[in-house]
Scaffold this motif. Structure first.
Motif, PDB file in Angstrom:
ATOM      1  N   CYS A  58      -6.444  -2.150  -5.970  1.00  0.00           N
ATOM      2  CA  CYS A  58      -7.498  -1.182  -5.707  1.00  0.00           C
ATOM      3  C   CYS A  58      -6.844   0.191  -5.592  1.00  0.00           C
ATOM      4  O   CYS A  58      -5.937   0.382  -4.782  1.00  0.00           O
ATOM      5  CB  CYS A  58      -8.222  -1.554  -4.411  1.00  0.00           C
ATOM      6  SG  CYS A  58      -9.476  -0.366  -3.900  1.00  0.00           S
TER       7      CYS A  58
ATOM      8  N   ASP B 113      -6.414   3.287   5.236  1.00  0.00           N
ATOM      9  CA  ASP B 113      -5.018   3.264   4.775  1.00  0.00           C
ATOM     10  C   ASP B 113      -4.062   3.047   5.956  1.00  0.00           C
ATOM     11  O   ASP B 113      -3.075   2.317   5.847  1.00  0.00           O
ATOM     12  CB  ASP B 113      -4.670   4.589   4.058  1.00  0.00           C
ATOM     13  CG  ASP B 113      -5.344   4.687   2.696  1.00  0.00           C
ATOM     14  OD1 ASP B 113      -5.748   3.643   2.156  1.00  0.00           O
ATOM     15  OD2 ASP B 113      -5.494   5.804   2.192  1.00  0.00           O
TER      16      ASP B 113
ATOM     17  N   ASN C 260      -7.593   4.226  -4.974  1.00  0.00           N
ATOM     18  CA  ASN C 260      -8.575   5.228  -4.547  1.00  0.00           C
ATOM     19  C   ASN C 260      -7.945   6.603  -4.731  1.00  0.00           C
ATOM     20  O   ASN C 260      -6.977   6.962  -4.072  1.00  0.00           O
ATOM     21  CB  ASN C 260      -8.969   5.006  -3.084  1.00  0.00           C
ATOM     22  CG  ASN C 260     -10.134   5.916  -2.668  1.00  0.00           C
ATOM     23  OD1 ASN C 260     -10.198   7.080  -3.075  1.00  0.00           O
ATOM     24  ND2 ASN C 260     -11.036   5.390  -1.862  1.00  0.00           N
TER      25      ASN C 260
ATOM     26  N   GLN D   2     -11.191   6.879   4.701  1.00  0.00           N
ATOM     27  CA  GLN D   2     -10.161   6.279   3.851  1.00  0.00           C
ATOM     28  C   GLN D   2      -8.804   6.348   4.535  1.00  0.00           C
ATOM     29  O   GLN D   2      -8.014   5.405   4.443  1.00  0.00           O
ATOM     30  CB  GLN D   2     -10.131   6.984   2.479  1.00  0.00           C
ATOM     31  CG  GLN D   2      -9.157   6.376   1.489  1.00  0.00           C
ATOM     32  CD  GLN D   2      -9.488   4.919   1.133  1.00  0.00           C
ATOM     33  OE1 GLN D   2     -10.648   4.568   0.964  1.00  0.00           O
ATOM     34  NE2 GLN D   2      -8.449   4.074   1.036  1.00  0.00           N
TER      35      GLN D   2
ATOM     36  N   GLY E 282      -4.011  -0.510   6.854  1.00  0.00           N
ATOM     37  CA  GLY E 282      -3.397  -1.411   5.871  1.00  0.00           C
ATOM     38  C   GLY E 282      -1.903  -1.224   5.747  1.00  0.00           C
ATOM     39  O   GLY E 282      -1.214  -2.088   5.216  1.00  0.00           O
ATOM     40  N   ALA E 283      -1.399  -0.071   6.206  1.00  0.00           N
ATOM     41  CA  ALA E 283       0.016   0.237   5.998  1.00  0.00           C
ATOM     42  C   ALA E 283       0.915  -0.609   6.879  1.00  0.00           C
ATOM     43  O   ALA E 283       0.489  -1.108   7.910  1.00  0.00           O
ATOM     44  CB  ALA E 283       0.284   1.715   6.256  1.00  0.00           C
TER      45      ALA E 283
ATOM     46  N   ARG F  71     -14.810  -4.626  -1.341  1.00  0.00           N
ATOM     47  CA  ARG F  71     -15.959  -3.971  -0.687  1.00  0.00           C
ATOM     48  C   ARG F  71     -15.721  -2.464  -0.697  1.00  0.00           C
ATOM     49  O   ARG F  71     -14.782  -1.969  -0.075  1.00  0.00           O
ATOM     50  CB  ARG F  71     -16.127  -4.497   0.745  1.00  0.00           C
ATOM     51  CG  ARG F  71     -16.703  -5.929   0.784  1.00  0.00           C
ATOM     52  CD  ARG F  71     -16.637  -6.520   2.179  1.00  0.00           C
ATOM     53  NE  ARG F  71     -17.392  -5.734   3.162  1.00  0.00           N
ATOM     54  CZ  ARG F  71     -18.707  -5.847   3.350  1.00  0.00           C
ATOM     55  NH1 ARG F  71     -19.416  -6.689   2.636  1.00  0.00           N
ATOM     56  NH2 ARG F  71     -19.314  -5.119   4.263  1.00  0.00           N
ATOM     57  N   VAL F  72     -16.569  -1.776  -1.435  1.00  0.00           N
ATOM     58  CA  VAL F  72     -16.418  -0.327  -1.607  1.00  0.00           C
ATOM     59  C   VAL F  72     -17.570   0.376  -0.890  1.00  0.00           C
ATOM     60  O   VAL F  72     -18.725   0.253  -1.297  1.00  0.00           O
ATOM     61  CB  VAL F  72     -16.425   0.053  -3.110  1.00  0.00           C
ATOM     62  CG1 VAL F  72     -16.201   1.556  -3.278  1.00  0.00           C
ATOM     63  CG2 VAL F  72     -15.364  -0.742  -3.881  1.00  0.00           C
ATOM     64  N   GLY F  73     -17.248   1.077   0.179  1.00  0.00           N
ATOM     65  CA  GLY F  73     -18.268   1.841   0.889  1.00  0.00           C
ATOM     66  C   GLY F  73     -18.538   3.150   0.165  1.00  0.00           C
ATOM     67  O   GLY F  73     -17.646   3.724  -0.444  1.00  0.00           O
TER      68      GLY F  73
ATOM     69  N   THR G 265     -12.358   0.076   0.842  1.00  0.00           N
ATOM     70  CA  THR G 265     -12.093   1.441   0.403  1.00  0.00           C
ATOM     71  C   THR G 265     -13.400   2.220   0.418  1.00  0.00           C
ATOM     72  O   THR G 265     -14.473   1.628   0.538  1.00  0.00           O
ATOM     73  CB  THR G 265     -11.432   1.421  -0.998  1.00  0.00           C
ATOM     74  OG1 THR G 265     -10.884   2.690  -1.298  1.00  0.00           O
ATOM     75  CG2 THR G 265     -12.428   1.035  -2.081  1.00  0.00           C
TER      76      THR G 265
ATOM     77  N   VAL H 233       0.433   5.633  -0.244  1.00  0.00           N
ATOM     78  CA  VAL H 233      -0.439   6.800  -0.317  1.00  0.00           C
ATOM     79  C   VAL H 233       0.410   8.018  -0.621  1.00  0.00           C
ATOM     80  O   VAL H 233       1.446   8.231   0.011  1.00  0.00           O
ATOM     81  CB  VAL H 233      -1.201   7.023   1.016  1.00  0.00           C
ATOM     82  CG1 VAL H 233      -2.183   8.183   0.879  1.00  0.00           C
ATOM     83  CG2 VAL H 233      -1.922   5.756   1.454  1.00  0.00           C
TER      84      VAL H 233
ATOM     85  N   LEU I 178       0.847  -1.193   0.000  1.00  0.00           N
ATOM     86  CA  LEU I 178       0.000   0.000   0.000  1.00  0.00           C
ATOM     87  C   LEU I 178       0.875   1.233   0.000  1.00  0.00           C
ATOM     88  O   LEU I 178       1.844   1.327   0.765  1.00  0.00           O
ATOM     89  CB  LEU I 178      -0.894   0.010   1.246  1.00  0.00           C
ATOM     90  CG  LEU I 178      -1.727   1.279   1.419  1.00  0.00           C
ATOM     91  CD1 LEU I 178      -2.916   1.295   0.477  1.00  0.00           C
ATOM     92  CD2 LEU I 178      -2.203   1.418   2.863  1.00  0.00           C
TER      93      LEU I 178
END
Lengths: 241, 144
Positions: free
Chosen positions: A121, B140, A123, B136, B143-144, A136-138, B120, A4, A2
């Motif tokens: 995925c 994140d 975002n 979100q 999950g990190a 699963r997408v909220g 997500t 960001v 992951l």
């Protein structure tokens, strides 16, 4: 894996679960592409191609193939919404952001797929593109930032939401020149984020009538909250169990 | 007006392949879409017509027979002004996706707030500042 990072003024989360031989390199490719898009297509950067086109320093016939594709998409949605969605509003600078975002993040997903990623995925500031689900997408509740109003299950596809709760009245109905206020939230599920994002924004610009319009778009499933807080959705919407 | 009924028959005949044509039924059935002599299988109501005259051109409205197709009954009404067709109206049409609007019937519900475990969150374009407080960001961080 992951990662960001903030690009184009919003956070982008890239999660790669499977397939890529070098997930970190694949993610870096995504962020490099998005930074390039920002430099080329930002209406806030005076030396971007979009700004130079707007000032007449680049002729319409000389724009890059990428910008040409984006502008064609913009024109498609302007015509389809009878002018409600318009990136050339009178008295304002050319602003194709609404289409650039979905289009560029969809391209990013294609970069991941080409790098071998089979389950991922992405975002991008609330717009989602997935592969190899189920994911699963909220969908964020339009009035309560820490709650959801529905949960979708998406395998390979995209989800985009347009609303006013984050950036205020930034979507203008091109037919009236005034901010679009007919909907609280418009979510579209489609095969690609290019379609999902452009359809959600264009439908939001149309107001209440945008719900049926979006629902009639080929391959689009819709979850909309109108100004009376009524939820309207298409029967084919992939609601999670 | 003698031409009216043959024209009407042709109009109906032309519509029949349209109702019979099923886009989802494969690629080898194009022959079925070719115009063939219409063979209404069952009930055929008799045609009726009405006419009115105003000035030099005569307006005449003719109802066609009801034709049963595999998708259901079809009946058209054709309006003539003089010798020209000015309008064709469907009086009966099958209840089939081809004849209903492209907009699916929307399901209505009340807005509810919920919490759930998700991978997500889709929402309006969030700013980098807004992200810190967002669901979100929490996902994140986990999950990190």
């Amino acid at each position: 894996m992951l990662r960001v990072e903030h690009v184009m003024g919003f956070p982008v989360s890239v999660r790669i679960d499977d397939g890529a031989a070098d997930p970190a390199a694949a993610a870096e490719e995504v962020f490099a592409w998005l930074r390039e898009v920002d430099a080329r297509f930002s209406p806030f950067k005076p030396d971007s191609e979009v700004c130079r086109l707007d000032r007449g320093e680049v002729l319409a016939e000389d724009v890059s193939a990428d910008l040409s594709e984006v502008l064609e998409l913009c024109e498609h949605y302007r015509v389809a919404t009878r002018g409600a969605f318009d990136v050339r509003l009178p008295g304002r600078a050319l602003d194709p952001c609404a289409v650039v975002k979905g289009w560029s993040v969809q391209r990013a997903a294609e970069l991941l797929a080409r790098a071998g990623a089979t389950r991922f995925c992405v975002n991008a500031g609330g717009d989602v593109v997935t592969a190899g689900g189920p994911w699963r997408v909220g969908v964020r509740h339009p009035e309560q930032s820490d709650r959801l109003c529905t949960v979708l299950e998406v395998t390979d596809g995209a989800v985009a939401t347009s609303a006013r709760y984050e950036r205020g009245d930034h979507i203008v109905d091109g037919r009236t020149g005034r901010p679009a206020t007919g909907l609280l939230s418009m979510t579209v599920v489609a095969r690609s984020l290019t379609e999902a994002d452009a359809t959600a924004t264009a439908a939001f610009a149309m107001g209440a009538e945008g719900i049926e319009w979006a629902a009639s778009q080929d391959g689009c499933e819709v979850f909309a909250v109108d100004a009376e807080r009524r939820v309207l959705r298409t029967p084919g919407l992939p609601v999670a169990a | 007006m003698k031409r009216a009924l043959p024209v009407l028959a042709l109009t109906v005949a032309a519509l029949i392949p349209l109702w019979r044509y099923a886009p989802s039924s494969g690629t080898t059935e194009t022959a079925e879409a070719a115009p063939s002599t219409p063979t209404p299988s069952a009930s055929s109501s008799s045609s009726s017509s009405s006419s009115s005259s105003s000035g030099s051109t005569t307006t005449k409205t003719v109802k066609g027979s009801t034709v049963n197709t595999s998708k259901g009954a079809v009946q058209v009404e054709v309006t003539f002004e003089g010798d020209k067709i000015s309008a064709v109206r469907m009086l009966r049409q099958p209840n089939h996706p081809q004849t209903t609007a492209a907009v699916p019937k929307l399901i209505s519900a009340t807005l509810e707030a919920q919490s759930a475990d998700v991978d997500t969150v889709s929402g309006a374009t969030i700013t980098s500042d807004g992200y810190k407080e967002s669901l979100q960001a929490a996902i994140d961080a986990k999950g990190a």
